[in-house]
Design an enzyme around this catalytic site. Structure first.
Site, short mmCIF file in Angstrom:
data_model
loop_
_atom_site.label_atom_id
_atom_site.label_comp_id
_atom_site.label_asym_id
_atom_site.label_seq_id
_atom_site.Cartn_x
_atom_site.Cartn_y
_atom_site.Cartn_z
N GLN A 1 8.37 0.70 -2.75
CA GLN A 1 8.61 -0.34 -3.96
C GLN A 1 9.86 -0.73 -3.80
O GLN A 1 11.00 0.35 -3.70
CB GLN A 1 7.96 0.43 -5.15
CG GLN A 1 6.59 0.82 -5.17
CD GLN A 1 6.45 1.75 -6.67
OE1 GLN A 1 6.93 1.50 -7.60
NE2 GLN A 1 5.43 2.83 -6.11
N TRP B 1 0.86 -1.10 0.16
CA TRP B 1 -0.05 0.10 0.06
C TRP B 1 0.70 1.29 -0.16
O TRP B 1 0.58 2.28 -0.65
CB TRP B 1 -1.02 -0.11 1.20
CG TRP B 1 -1.78 1.10 1.42
CD1 TRP B 1 -2.78 1.66 0.82
CD2 TRP B 1 -1.26 2.47 1.98
NE1 TRP B 1 -3.55 2.56 1.22
CE2 TRP B 1 -2.46 3.18 2.13
CE3 TRP B 1 -0.21 2.86 3.02
CZ2 TRP B 1 -2.42 4.38 2.65
CZ3 TRP B 1 -0.23 4.03 3.63
CH2 TRP B 1 -1.28 4.89 3.46
N ASP B 2 1.96 1.27 0.63
CA ASP B 2 2.80 2.52 0.83
C ASP B 2 3.56 2.58 -0.44
O ASP B 2 4.65 1.73 -0.79
CB ASP B 2 3.61 2.22 1.87
CG ASP B 2 4.37 3.63 2.26
OD1 ASP B 2 4.55 4.37 1.26
OD2 ASP B 2 5.13 3.84 3.38
N ASP B 3 3.43 3.44 -1.73
CA ASP B 3 3.89 3.46 -2.98
C ASP B 3 5.45 3.94 -2.71
O ASP B 3 6.33 3.40 -3.69
CB ASP B 3 3.30 4.43 -3.65
CG ASP B 3 1.68 4.15 -4.04
OD1 ASP B 3 1.58 2.96 -4.04
OD2 ASP B 3 0.77 4.91 -4.60
N THR B 4 5.77 4.29 -1.62
CA THR B 4 7.26 4.93 -1.60
C THR B 4 8.05 3.77 -1.28
O THR B 4 9.38 3.80 -1.44
CB THR B 4 7.44 6.13 -0.36
OG1 THR B 4 6.94 5.31 0.78
CG2 THR B 4 6.52 7.45 -0.65
#
Length: 588
Positions: A236, A231-234
Site C-alpha cells: 500500500q 492485491w499485495d496488502d504490504t
C-alpha cells in the site's frame, strides 16, 4: 472413578462397576454420533467435489487426501470466513469471495452458488461504482469497510465474465441488485437525478463499475490509477501522491482480461441491448493492449508499478529501480501471461525470470528480495516497511500467488503444472521439502514463512532460502484455512491438471499431464452421471482426442493465446457414456 461409602467394599465395588458401565455406554453413544456427523460432513464434501477420485500408482493419488480437506476449507471460507488463527470469524472480502468460493463453484458446476455470490457482491456496491474492501452478512450485515484497494472493482467484472462463459445465463444481466445505500428508508434503492425510483440490474452495475474506473485515471494517461493498493496488502502506498500518479501493472493486466472477456460476451448476450456496453469494455481493453508494452515494459522486463511524473512512465520494482532496490515482481508477470498480453518472446523471457529469480523450493515468491526495513519507518510501501514479522507477504511466499503461477503454466501448457500444485500440498510436504518445519497436514496454509528471527537477518541471509543453499533456513506454514486459496487450487487441479472444464451444456477436455501420468484414471460426476476418465499421455504434441464408450467424439478444439486448446464436447454428444478415454500429447 473414585468412590467412598459406609456399606463395605462389596457394595462399593458394585457402585464403581455400575458407573463404569454408564461411562462406557455414554462413550460409545458419543462415538457413534461423532461417526454419523463425520459421515454426513464427508457426504456434503464428496457431493460438492462431484465425488472425484484419482486412481493409479503415481503422484496424483495424493489429491485423494488433499481434495476433501481443501473443499472443507473452501466451504468454511465461503460460509463463515475464518481461519484457525482467526477463529472468531471474519468478513467476505470482495476480491476473496470473487475468487476462491466463486471459482470452486464454477469448477464443480455449482452455478447457483456462483450466481448467488455475484448478486450478494453487487448488492454491496457503492452507488459511485466503487466496492467495499469487505462486508459482513447475517446479523452483522450493517458492518463493512466503505473504501477499498484499487483492484477491488475489477474482480466482480472478472467473475461476471467467467460466469457468463460457463453458463450462458444471460438473465443475470437483468437480475435486480440495488446499490448499497438507504434512500427514504428503503435499503438497496437508488435514484438517478430527475428519474423515478428504480432498482438497478447487474448490467447497470457493470456500467457503473466501468464509469468508476474511467473516472480514476492516472493524470495524463488513460490508465486506471493505483489507488489504495492492489492485491499485495504490504505494498500500500506510503505517500498520498502515489495513489493517483501510479498504475499497478498487475491490476491493469487483470482489467484487460476482464474487459476483453466481457466485450465479447455482452455482444453474444444481446448486441442490441448491451452493444454500447460491450463497445465500452472493448475500448478499455484496446487502450490497455495498445499501451501495455510502451508503458509497462522497460528494457524487455515488466515493471511491478509505473509512476507518471509529468506524464512520463517511470518503472518501480524493476532492474533499473534505484528507489526500492527490488528488481522483479511476480504477479504482474503471471497475470500478464494469463491475460494473453505478452507475445511469445516476452512470455518466454518472463518465464525464465520467474524460474531464475522468484522460484524457491517451497514455491514462487512475490518479489526478488524483501522490502527494506528501517525500524518501521515508511518511505514507499506502508506495511512492507512497517511489519516486523517475516511471514505472509513479508516473507514473500504467498501460496495464493503460487497457484496463479500454476494458472500461468496452464496457459502455456507446461507439463510441470502437476509438480507445482503438489509443491504446496501439505500432505506430502515433508517427503518433498527437506527444509519444511513441522506443520499441520490436513489444511491449507496461506503462506510459507521463512524461519528467520527478524527482518534484518532475513535481508542479510536471504540466499539461505535457495535450493542450493549450504545452510538452508527452515520454512513454516503460515495462516491456516482463511484464504481464497483452497478454492482456486481446486479449480487449477480440476480444470487444468485433469483438464475437466465444466460448462452448463458442455465440457472441455484439456489436461496438462506428464508422460509418467499415463494411465491415470479419474472418477467424477459429469452432468449427473458418474464417468470414468482414463488418460493416455503420448510423447509428442498431438491434439487432445476423446473416445466415449468406444465412440470417437468430434467436438471443437479451443483456440488459446499461447497453445492449441482442448476438445469441447457437448453434454448431448457425451450422452450417457461411462468410460471416457482422453489422449493428450505430453509436450504441449
Amino acid at each position: 472413578v473414585m468412590a467412598g461409602g459406609m456399606n463395605g467394599p462389596e457394595r462399593l465395588g458394585e457402585q464403581v462397576r455400575e458407573r463404569l458401565i454408564q461411562i462406557d455406554e455414554s462413550r460409545r453413544s458419543m462415538e457413534d454420533e461423532r461417526d454419523r456427523t463425520l459421515q454426513r460432513q464427508f457426504g456434503i464434501i464428496d457431493a460438492y467435489s462431484q465425488r472425484l477420485r484419482v486412481h493409479g500408482n503415481n503422484r496424483l493419488r495424493e489429491f485423494n487426501l488433499v481434495v476433501p480437506w481443501f473443499v472443507q476449507n473452501a466451504l468454511v471460507h465461503f460460509l463463515s470466513p475464518h481461519g484457525l488463527e482467526q477463529y472468531s470469524g471474519a468478513a467476505w472480502g470482495t476480491r476473496d469471495v470473487c475468487q476462491g468460493p466463486f471459482e470452486s463453484a464454477l469448477a464443480f458446476g455449482h452455478y447457483d452458488v456462483a450466481r448467488m455470490i455475484l448478486l450478494k457482491v453487487f448488492r454491496h456496491q457503492n452507488s459511485d461504482g466503487s466496492l467495499p474492501q469487505w462486508f459482513m452478512f447475517d446479523e452483522y450485515a450493517a458492518m463493512y469497510q466503505h473504501d477499498s484497494h484499487g483492484d477491488i472493482p475489477v474482480w466482480p467484472l472478472m467473475a461476471v465474465g467467467e460466469y457468463l462463459d460457463a453458463t450462458s445465463d444471460w438473465s443475470i444481466l437483468d437480475a435486480k441488485a440495488g446499490f448499497w445505500e438507504t434512500l427514504d428508508g428503503s435499503a438497496g434503492a437508488f435514484r438517478r437525478a430527475g428519474e423515478p425510483r428504480f432498482t438497478p440490474t447487474v448490467g447497470d452495475h457493470l456500467e457503473r463499475t466501468l464509469s468508476y474506473i474511467r473516472a480514476h485515471r492516472v493524470p495524463g494517461t488513460e490508465l486506471f490509477s493505483y489507488g489504495e493498493g492492489d492485491w499485495d496488502d504490504t505494498l500500500q502506498p506510503a505517500q498520498e501522491s502515489m495513489k493517483k500518479d501510479m498504475a499497478s501493472t498487475w491490476t491493469i493486466a487483470l482489467l484487460y482480461q476482464a474487459a476483453h472477456t466481457l466485450a465479447g460476451l455482452l455482444n453474444e448476450a444481446d448486441s442490441r441491448r448491451f452493444g454500447a456496453l460491450a463497445t465500452a469494455f472493448a475500448n478499455e481493453a484496446a487502450i490497455i493492449r495498445s499501451n501495455f508494452t510502451k508503458d509497462f515494459i522497460f528494457d524487455g522486463v515488466l515493471a511491478g508499478y509505473v509512476s507518471f511524473p509529468q506524464g512520463k512512465p517511470t518503472p518501480m520494482i524493476h532492474p533499473s529501480d534505484q528507489r526500492t532496490g527490488i528488481k522483479y515482481r511476480l504477479i504482474p508477470m503471471t497475470r500478464s501471461i494469463i491475460a494473453g498480453l505478452l507475445d511469445e518472446s516476452a512470455t518466454r523471457r518472463h518465464e525464465v525470470i520467474i524460474e531464475r529469480h522468484l522460484h524457491y523450493p517451497d514455491g514462487v515468491r512475490l518479489m526478488s528480495s524483501p522490502a527494506s526495513f528501517h525500524d518501521g519507518v515508511t518511505t514507499v510501501f506502508k506495511r512492507a516497511e512497517q511489519a516486523a514479522n517475516v511471514g505472509r507477504e513479508i516473507g514473500l511466499m504467498y501460496t495464493h500467488a503460487h497457484i496463479r503461477y500454476v494458472e500461468a503454466l496452464a496457459a502455456l501448457g507446461r507439463e510441470r503444472l502437476g509438480d507445482e500444485l503438489l509443491r504446496i500440498s501439505p500432505v506430502g510436504q515433508f517427503s518433498r521439502l527437506a527444509m519444511s518445519e513441522p506443520r499441520q497436514r490436513n489444511c491449507y496454509f496461506a503462506s510459507s514463512d521463512a524461519d528467520f528471527p527478524d527482518r534484518y537477518t532475513a535481508a542479510r541471509e536471504w540466499s539461505r532460502l535457495r535450493a542450493d543453499a549450504e545452510n538452508p533456513v527452515g520454512v513454516r506454514g503460515g495462516w491456516r484455512v482463511y484464504s481464497s486459496g483452497p478454492g482456486i487450487y481446486l479449480r487449477q487441479m480440476m480444470q487444468h491438471l485433469f483438464g475437466i472444464q465444466l460448462h452448463v451444456d458442455r465440457v472441455v477436455f484439456d489436461p496438462i499431464l506428464e508422460i509418467d501420468d499415463d494411465g491415470t484414471t479419474v472418477d467424477v460426476m459429469l452432468f449427473g452421471a458418474m464417468r470414468h476418465v482414463r488418460y493416455h499421455v503420448t510423447d509428442d504434441d498431438s491434439l487432445v482426442g476423446v473416445v466415449a464408450d468406444g465412440r470417437a467424439l468430434s467436438g471443437r478444439h479451443e483456440v488459446l493465446p499461447y497453445r492449441r486448446g482442448g476438445l469441447s464436447v457437448s453434454a448431448r454428444e457425451l450422452a450417457d457414456a461411462q468410460h471416457i478415454e482422453v489422449t493428450v500429447g505430453g509436450r504441449r
